[in-house]
Motif scaffolding. Sequence first.
Motif, PDB file in Angstrom:
ATOM      1  N   ARG A 127       0.824  -1.202   0.000  1.00  0.00           N
ATOM      2  CA  ARG A 127       0.000   0.000   0.000  1.00  0.00           C
ATOM      3  C   ARG A 127       0.862   1.258   0.000  1.00  0.00           C
ATOM      4  NH1 ARG A 127      -5.381  -0.470   0.744  1.00  0.00           N
ATOM      5  NH2 ARG A 127      -6.058  -2.601   0.341  1.00  0.00           N
ATOM      6  N   THR A 128       0.291   2.354  -0.480  1.00  0.00           N
ATOM      7  CA  THR A 128       1.007   3.621  -0.510  1.00  0.00           C
ATOM      8  C   THR A 128       1.181   4.169   0.907  1.00  0.00           C
ATOM      9  OG1 THR A 128      -1.000   4.949  -0.716  1.00  0.00           O
ATOM     10  CG2 THR A 128       0.007   4.136  -2.766  1.00  0.00           C
ATOM     11  N   PHE A 129       2.088   5.126   1.049  1.00  0.00           N
ATOM     12  CA  PHE A 129       2.351   5.712   2.362  1.00  0.00           C
ATOM     13  C   PHE A 129       1.086   6.314   2.961  1.00  0.00           C
ATOM     14  CE2 PHE A 129       3.273   9.619   4.750  1.00  0.00           C
ATOM     15  CZ  PHE A 129       3.969   9.082   5.826  1.00  0.00           C
ATOM     16  N   LEU A 130       0.369   7.111   2.176  1.00  0.00           N
ATOM     17  CA  LEU A 130      -0.828   7.772   2.700  1.00  0.00           C
ATOM     18  C   LEU A 130      -1.904   6.760   3.090  1.00  0.00           C
ATOM     19  CD1 LEU A 130      -1.206  10.942   0.442  1.00  0.00           C
ATOM     20  CD2 LEU A 130      -0.662  10.850   2.885  1.00  0.00           C
ATOM     21  N   THR A 131      -2.052   5.699   2.322  1.00  0.00           N
ATOM     22  CA  THR A 131      -3.029   4.668   2.676  1.00  0.00           C
ATOM     23  C   THR A 131      -2.635   3.997   3.981  1.00  0.00           C
ATOM     24  OG1 THR A 131      -3.659   4.264   0.381  1.00  0.00           O
ATOM     25  CG2 THR A 131      -4.064   2.489   1.954  1.00  0.00           C
ATOM     26  N   ARG A 132      -1.349   3.733   4.152  1.00  0.00           N
ATOM     27  CA  ARG A 132      -0.890   3.076   5.383  1.00  0.00           C
ATOM     28  C   ARG A 132      -1.140   3.947   6.603  1.00  0.00           C
ATOM     29  NH1 ARG A 132       3.905   2.338   2.647  1.00  0.00           N
ATOM     30  NH2 ARG A 132       5.018   3.553   4.239  1.00  0.00           N
ATOM     31  N   VAL A 133      -0.785   5.211   6.522  1.00  0.00           N
ATOM     32  CA  VAL A 133      -0.899   6.056   7.719  1.00  0.00           C
ATOM     33  C   VAL A 133      -2.346   6.421   8.021  1.00  0.00           C
ATOM     34  CG1 VAL A 133       1.411   6.996   7.432  1.00  0.00           C
ATOM     35  CG2 VAL A 133      -0.543   8.245   6.480  1.00  0.00           C
ATOM     36  N   MET A 134      -3.220   6.424   6.991  1.00  0.00           N
ATOM     37  CA  MET A 134      -4.606   6.821   7.229  1.00  0.00           C
ATOM     38  C   MET A 134      -5.512   5.653   7.586  1.00  0.00           C
ATOM     39  SD  MET A 134      -5.283   9.862   4.470  1.00  0.00           S
ATOM     40  CE  MET A 134      -6.876  10.243   5.222  1.00  0.00           C
ATOM     41  N   ALA A 135      -5.005   4.431   7.486  1.00  0.00           N
ATOM     42  CA  ALA A 135      -5.805   3.266   7.879  1.00  0.00           C
ATOM     43  C   ALA A 135      -6.053   3.301   9.380  1.00  0.00           C
ATOM     44  CB  ALA A 135      -5.079   1.990   7.488  1.00  0.00           C
ATOM     45  N   PRO A 136      -7.233   2.875   9.835  1.00  0.00           N
ATOM     46  CA  PRO A 136      -7.483   2.824  11.281  1.00  0.00           C
ATOM     47  C   PRO A 136      -6.433   1.965  11.961  1.00  0.00           C
ATOM     48  CG  PRO A 136      -9.501   2.425  10.039  1.00  0.00           C
ATOM     49  CD  PRO A 136      -8.377   2.410   9.048  1.00  0.00           C
ATOM     50  N   PRO A 137      -5.799   2.454  13.018  1.00  0.00           N
ATOM     51  CA  PRO A 137      -4.736   1.692  13.677  1.00  0.00           C
ATOM     52  C   PRO A 137      -5.298   0.500  14.436  1.00  0.00           C
ATOM     53  CG  PRO A 137      -5.226   3.682  14.916  1.00  0.00           C
ATOM     54  CD  PRO A 137      -6.034   3.759  13.651  1.00  0.00           C
ATOM     55  N   PRO A 138      -4.504  -0.555  14.605  1.00  0.00           N
ATOM     56  CA  PRO A 138      -4.949  -1.695  15.421  1.00  0.00           C
ATOM     57  C   PRO A 138      -5.199  -1.252  16.851  1.00  0.00           C
ATOM     58  CG  PRO A 138      -2.966  -2.226  14.160  1.00  0.00           C
ATOM     59  CD  PRO A 138      -3.156  -0.750  14.061  1.00  0.00           C
ATOM     60  N   GLY A 139      -6.045  -1.995  17.537  1.00  0.00           N
ATOM     61  CA  GLY A 139      -6.341  -1.678  18.929  1.00  0.00           C
ATOM     62  C   GLY A 139      -7.807  -1.875  19.225  1.00  0.00           C
ATOM     63  N   ASN A 140      -8.158  -1.763  20.491  1.00  0.00           N
ATOM     64  CA  ASN A 140      -9.545  -1.974  20.888  1.00  0.00           C
ATOM     65  C   ASN A 140     -10.450  -0.923  20.260  1.00  0.00           C
ATOM     66  OD1 ASN A 140      -9.016  -4.217  22.415  1.00  0.00           O
ATOM     67  ND2 ASN A 140      -8.889  -3.117  24.352  1.00  0.00           N
ATOM     68  N   PRO A 141     -11.552  -1.343  19.651  1.00  0.00           N
ATOM     69  CA  PRO A 141     -12.444  -0.405  18.963  1.00  0.00           C
ATOM     70  C   PRO A 141     -13.334   0.339  19.945  1.00  0.00           C
ATOM     71  CG  PRO A 141     -13.328  -2.623  18.835  1.00  0.00           C
ATOM     72  CD  PRO A 141     -11.994  -2.737  19.530  1.00  0.00           C
ATOM     73  N   GLY A 142     -13.921   1.431  19.447  1.00  0.00           N
ATOM     74  CA  GLY A 142     -14.824   2.230  20.266  1.00  0.00           C
ATOM     75  C   GLY A 142     -16.277   1.845  20.122  1.00  0.00           C
ATOM     76  N   CYS A 143     -16.565   0.878  19.245  1.00  0.00           N
ATOM     77  CA  CYS A 143     -17.933   0.397  19.100  1.00  0.00           C
ATOM     78  C   CYS A 143     -17.875  -1.022  18.558  1.00  0.00           C
ATOM     79  CB  CYS A 143     -18.753   1.307  18.176  1.00  0.00           C
ATOM     80  SG  CYS A 143     -18.226   1.279  16.454  1.00  0.00           S
ATOM     81  N   LEU A 144     -19.018  -1.674  18.477  1.00  0.00           N
ATOM     82  CA  LEU A 144     -19.064  -3.005  17.883  1.00  0.00           C
ATOM     83  C   LEU A 144     -18.588  -2.921  16.436  1.00  0.00           C
ATOM     84  CD1 LEU A 144     -22.515  -4.222  19.271  1.00  0.00           C
ATOM     85  CD2 LEU A 144     -20.243  -4.957  20.014  1.00  0.00           C
ATOM     86  N   VAL A 145     -17.690  -3.817  16.068  1.00  0.00           N
ATOM     87  CA  VAL A 145     -17.071  -3.793  14.746  1.00  0.00           C
ATOM     88  C   VAL A 145     -17.848  -4.724  13.817  1.00  0.00           C
ATOM     89  CG1 VAL A 145     -14.983  -4.340  13.447  1.00  0.00           C
ATOM     90  CG2 VAL A 145     -14.814  -3.265  15.700  1.00  0.00           C
ATOM     91  N   GLY A 146     -18.379  -4.153  12.738  1.00  0.00           N
ATOM     92  CA  GLY A 146     -19.202  -4.944  11.829  1.00  0.00           C
ATOM     93  C   GLY A 146     -18.472  -6.114  11.211  1.00  0.00           C
TER      94      GLY A 146
END
Length: 299
Positions: A127-146
């Motif tokens: 993936r491109t640099f911008l796609t990598r940095v703008m992807a949601p980071p790993p970690g516990n989510p703030g809501c139920l994940v679909g």
Amino acid sequence: MYGPISICVPAFNEEKTISNTLESLVGQTFPGKTEILICANGCTDRTGEIATQMSVKYNNITVISTPQKGKPNAWNILRRKASSNYIFFADADVVFSGDAIQILYDTLQTEGVIAATVPLVPVMDNRTFLTRVMAPPPGNPGCLVGALYGFANDRLEERMHSCGFYKMPEDIICEDSWLTLVVGKGNWKAVPGAKVYFSPYEWTESFKMSERAARGIRQLKRDYSILFAQREEFAHGLARKYAKLMEVEGSIPKIERLIGYLLRQIMQKAAHTIVAKEHFENALSGWETSDASKRPLPH
């Protein structure tokens, strides 16, 4: 002793990814009886055909087709058709760690919560640099994940009835956020041991997806104000984001995470500004999908 479970997969034009998703679900280590239900809703590609082929290969897979497009409609159909009290919903363009379902099931059994969900892990192959940095980071989510969550249906039904719902409203744009609000603060848990791997959307799609989220929040505030007023604070607080940033090892990854956070904030602010000026009566117009997320992942 593990009881039976139902795994439900709403699918709209997922011909590129549906087979790998189903293989990943069939390969789960959960030892109890498992039925897998797919609802091909409004598909115009070979999703239904491929899912039917998979149902011939695996006798615990059942395919349901409906001409009506929309994940809430598919959600209602699948929940109604599920034969087990413990129901898991999964997206049709992701793959899972082998023990994901069992970990969620154990959480529902031992913690007494209504629902449980998992962290998302982006797959960044070439993936491109911008796609990598703008992807949601790993970690516990703030809501139920679909992408994957499970619930005890009897507990959820009681909660839905107490909120005045007998099914998911079929015009909901952000169904995951709606369900999180219905379940309520303290009644769900994110389980870090289970994992879902997904292909993030390209950075060029970021604004489109931010607009979708902004429309969904506007809809919840406008049409479900009582529910929205009782929301818990999702994982957007500065303190939690700072803590996530500090978990990253190395100065360059920290800088990249910070750049991504700032770019996402700019996109979200711009999207909310534009959506606030819109006049939309048909909530279906708020749905947006990502072409990049439909890249097949190895199972």
